[in-house]
Every structure is written in structure tokens, then in C-alpha cells.
Design a protein around this motif. Sequence first.
Motif, short mmCIF file in Angstrom:
data_model
loop_
_atom_site.label_atom_id
_atom_site.label_comp_id
_atom_site.label_asym_id
_atom_site.label_seq_id
_atom_site.Cartn_x
_atom_site.Cartn_y
_atom_site.Cartn_z
N ILE A 12 0.85 -1.20 0.00
CA ILE A 12 0.00 0.00 0.00
C ILE A 12 0.89 1.24 0.00
O ILE A 12 1.62 1.49 0.96
N LEU A 14 3.05 3.54 -3.17
CA LEU A 14 4.11 3.15 -4.12
C LEU A 14 5.18 4.23 -4.29
O LEU A 14 5.77 4.36 -5.36
N SER A 60 -7.06 2.32 -3.35
CA SER A 60 -6.74 2.73 -1.97
C SER A 60 -6.32 1.50 -1.17
O SER A 60 -6.64 0.36 -1.55
N GLY A 61 -5.65 1.77 -0.06
CA GLY A 61 -5.24 0.70 0.83
C GLY A 61 -6.43 -0.02 1.43
O GLY A 61 -6.43 -1.24 1.59
N PRO A 78 1.92 8.02 3.57
CA PRO A 78 2.26 9.09 4.54
C PRO A 78 1.87 8.67 5.96
O PRO A 78 0.92 7.89 6.16
N HIS A 82 -0.65 5.37 8.63
CA HIS A 82 -0.03 4.13 9.13
C HIS A 82 -0.96 3.40 10.11
O HIS A 82 -1.19 2.20 9.98
N LEU A 85 -4.56 2.10 8.57
CA LEU A 85 -4.41 0.99 7.61
C LEU A 85 -3.84 -0.25 8.29
O LEU A 85 -4.27 -1.38 8.00
N SER A 128 14.88 0.35 8.80
CA SER A 128 15.73 -0.29 7.79
C SER A 128 17.22 -0.11 8.04
O SER A 128 18.02 -0.87 7.51
N LYS A 165 10.20 16.46 -0.48
CA LYS A 165 8.98 16.91 -1.21
C LYS A 165 8.47 18.22 -0.63
O LYS A 165 7.31 18.32 -0.20
N ASP A 183 11.15 11.78 10.96
CA ASP A 183 11.49 11.24 9.65
C ASP A 183 12.88 10.59 9.65
O ASP A 183 13.03 9.43 9.26
N1 LIG Z 1 12.52 3.06 5.80
C1 LIG Z 1 12.98 4.02 5.01
O1 LIG Z 1 14.18 4.17 4.83
C2 LIG Z 1 12.00 4.97 4.35
C3 LIG Z 1 12.39 5.70 3.22
C4 LIG Z 1 11.45 6.55 2.64
C5 LIG Z 1 10.18 6.69 3.18
N2 LIG Z 1 9.84 5.97 4.30
C6 LIG Z 1 8.50 6.08 4.90
O2 LIG Z 1 7.56 5.55 3.96
C7 LIG Z 1 6.34 6.26 4.01
C8 LIG Z 1 6.02 6.80 2.63
O3 LIG Z 1 7.03 7.74 2.25
P1 LIG Z 1 7.32 8.04 0.71
O4 LIG Z 1 8.60 8.77 0.66
O5 LIG Z 1 7.17 6.80 -0.07
O6 LIG Z 1 6.10 9.04 0.41
P2 LIG Z 1 5.44 9.31 -1.02
O7 LIG Z 1 4.60 10.50 -0.85
O8 LIG Z 1 6.50 9.29 -2.07
O9 LIG Z 1 4.54 8.03 -1.30
C9 LIG Z 1 3.40 7.72 -0.55
C10 LIG Z 1 2.38 7.11 -1.50
O10 LIG Z 1 1.26 6.65 -0.72
C11 LIG Z 1 0.08 6.87 -1.50
N3 LIG Z 1 -1.06 6.84 -0.57
C12 LIG Z 1 -1.44 7.77 0.33
N4 LIG Z 1 -2.53 7.35 1.00
C13 LIG Z 1 -2.87 6.14 0.50
C14 LIG Z 1 -3.91 5.19 0.78
N5 LIG Z 1 -4.83 5.42 1.72
N6 LIG Z 1 -3.94 4.06 0.06
C15 LIG Z 1 -3.02 3.81 -0.88
N7 LIG Z 1 -2.00 4.67 -1.18
C16 LIG Z 1 -1.92 5.81 -0.49
C17 LIG Z 1 0.33 8.19 -2.19
O11 LIG Z 1 -0.48 8.33 -3.33
C18 LIG Z 1 1.82 8.10 -2.53
O12 LIG Z 1 2.06 7.63 -3.84
C19 LIG Z 1 6.53 7.35 5.06
O13 LIG Z 1 6.01 6.92 6.28
C20 LIG Z 1 8.04 7.51 5.15
O14 LIG Z 1 8.47 7.94 6.42
C21 LIG Z 1 10.73 5.12 4.87
#
Ligand SMILES: NC(=O)c1ccc[n+]([C@@H]2O[C@H](COP(=O)([O-])OP(=O)(O)OC[C@H]3O[C@@H](n4cnc5c(N)ncnc54)[C@H](O)[C@@H]3O)[C@@H](O)[C@H]2O)c1
Length: 352
Positions: A12, A14, A60-61, A78, A82, A85, A128, A165, A183
Motif C-alpha cells: 500500500i 508506491l 486505496s489501501g 504518509p 499508518h 491501515l 531499515s 517533497k 522522519d
Molecule cells: N525506511 C525508510 O528508509 C524509508 C524511506 C522513505 C520513506 N519511508 C516512509 O515511507 C512512508 C512513505 O514515504 P514516501 O517517501 O514513499 O512518500 P510518497 O509521498 O513518495 O509516497 C506515498 C504514496 O502513498 C500513497 N497513498 C497515500 N494514501 C494512501 C492510501 N490510503 N492508500 C493507498 N495509497 C496511499 C500516495 O499516493 C503516494 O504515492 C513514510 O512513512 C516515510 O516515512 C521510509
Amino acid sequence: MAGAERVRVGVIGLGIGKNHAKRFAENPRAELVALADLNPALLTEWGDTLKVDPARRHASGEELIAAGGLDAVCVATPNKFHAPLTEAALEAGLHVVCEKPMAMTVAEARSMRDAARTAGRNLMINFSFRFSDMSFALKQQVDAGTIGPIYFGRTVWHRRRGIPKFGGWFGNRELSGGGPLIDLGVHRMDLALWLMGHPQPVNVCGATYDVIGRRLASEQDKHFSVEDLACGIIRFANGAALLVEASWAVHNQHPEEMITQLYGERGGLVQRNLEGTYKFEAELYTEEGGNFFTKRLDKALKPAPASMDEFIASILEDRPPLATADDGVRVQQIINALYESAATGREVRIEP
Ligand SMILES: NC(=O)c1ccc[n+]([C@@H]2O[C@H](COP(=O)([O-])OP(=O)(O)OC[C@H]3O[C@@H](n4cnc5c(N)ncnc54)[C@H](O)[C@@H]3O)[C@@H](O)[C@H]2O)c1
């Protein structure tokens, strides 16, 4: 799921989630069954690339979970989404790996942990930075007693400029719960706590700033309602203390500075990035026979699993994952206490 051949997974979100989807597609013990994103273009791109049945590409998720046919999901949306979902997936009987930060508040994090207990399913948090050969090698040294009990540390991630972003959800408190502390600091804190053996935090004193972020937002007419720098000291029940520093924008030498230093009764360790890159080095400092030694890690020979592979393995092997919901709750307690301390100017107690 002992005895099952493959874990059927849905992803959920991408953004970073596409990397997790790729990893599941490559893992012979997993089957990537479904994807979800609010953005149809991303859904088509990654659905086609990873050959996901068009009927299992969800808008959607919530829809992905309701459609069934899965054993597990990865929540990579976002931060605001968390908790809802994850809980919906657990209630549907699915195992969950949720991106960091676990949640936006301690109440949410506890509720997620309790939902996993009630459902009898695994809830892993994707911390990670633990999952590298180097981090595993350091953990092995700490567990072998090389540096003795750890009583002080410093864990840091500073960016010269790098508000993710800018103008989007990361800088919007309603959607993210906070800035670089929640973050980036979350990663470095988890790494330090894991190496320290997860001592119980008892209080936090912190400060936050938004000097550069606020100026840039005003110049570029963007929304920015979180900190751009956070710092604090965490005290633990065993007497140890940890300094934490995290920023997305600060006048510093390198584009990225990541460092975790831990000081023990018999030695110290450091893991730091090289020249602002995502390459790391590690050293141990000891005193032996009246002499000081520096030991450099040349090569970690034991491979660490990728975090998504560990999630799949934990399900098939009917055991808790390496980064648990309890670990997530503990980090969340520190984050939220530090924010409260920054807002009130007071030390904040953490109840176990
Ligand atoms: N572990 C790591 O190293 C690491 C790295 C990057 C991001 N993250 C985490 O991952 C999460 C996402 O970050 P990101 O950088 O990918 O953000 P992002 O904005 O690039 O991607 C989030 C995606 O989720 C989608 N989305 C939002 N609500 C949704 C829903 N209800 N159902 C389905 N899709 C939905 C959005 O359309 C978007 O494409 C954050 O919590 C961030 O902290 C972790």
C-alpha cells in the motif's frame, strides 16, 4: 504460517513502497499479489513493471485490504495513514510491515501494537538502518561484550538542505506528525536503542527549531508546519543517556551527516557516513593490556537480511520479526516526549 510455501503480500503506497514491492516480487518465499495507490499513474506503472493482475491494482489501501486473498501487507503511505491501515489489516487477519515512523502519536502506536497482539499477527516496523551487514556486525560485537555496558551515546542525522517533497505532506504536521526527528531521527534512534539493548526511556529534554524551513517556505510560498531541526537528551532507567540530533536544513559541512557513537565501560563504537554519502564506516575503540586500540571494520562477512525478507521469514517461521511493534512504541514515546518538551520548555517523563 509454518508449513506454508509462500506469503501472499500486498503493498500500500508506491513511493518507497515500490522498492518493497520489487523485493517481495524477487523473494521466492513471497508472492506479490496486490498493489494500492491513490495515484493511478503509479499503479499502472508499477503494476505493469511487476506484472500484478490488473484486478489486484487498488485505488486505496482500504480497498486492497477489503478485497482479501492476502496473508500480509506492507503499509508505506504518509505517516497519518499508518495507524488506520495497519489496524484495518490486522483486523482482517493479515500480518503487517509498517514503514517508520510507526505512527504520529504514542496512543496510535500502542493501539497498533495491541491490535497485533489481539489478532495474533506479526507487526514489524521498517527500521531499515538496522538491516545492513555493518549494523549486524556492530550488534554482534556489542552482544559479545566488546564495549561492555553502554552508558552514553550520540545519534545524529543532519542534512544541509533536504526537506523531502518541500511543500508536500512531509512538512505538514497534520499528515506527518513532525519533521526531521520523526522522519530521520527515528532511524538513528532506533539503531542506537537496538545496539544498546533497548533500555527503557524515563525522560526526555529537547528543543526544536524551524529557522531555515520557515524562511524557505515563506520565500517559495509553501506550507511548512514542522521543525527543521530537533535535538534532545534521553535518559534511561539503567542510568544511560543518549543525545539525538536531526535536521533537514542546517548550516553544516556535508550534504548528509549520519553518525551513531556509543560509549561503553570497556570500549566505544562509531558508525558514520563518509563525506556526506550513503556509504558508511565503523570503528571500535578499546583499552587492552593498558593500551588503546582502534579496530576498523574492513568487511562484514555475514550478510544481513533485507528488512522485507526478514518480515516474510518471520511469518513463515512463526516468530516475532527483528524490529517489533514494542520497539516502535518505545521510539514513538521518545519522539512525542521530545516534541512536548520542546513545546513546553520542560523535561518530559516517559511512563513505561
Ligand atoms: N525506511 C525508510 O528508509 C524509508 C524511506 C522513505 C520513506 N519511508 C516512509 O515511507 C512512508 C512513505 O514515504 P514516501 O517517501 O514513499 O512518500 P510518497 O509521498 O513518495 O509516497 C506515498 C504514496 O502513498 C500513497 N497513498 C497515500 N494514501 C494512501 C492510501 N490510503 N492508500 C493507498 N495509497 C496511499 C500516495 O499516493 C503516494 O504515492 C513514510 O512513512 C516515510 O516515512 C521510509
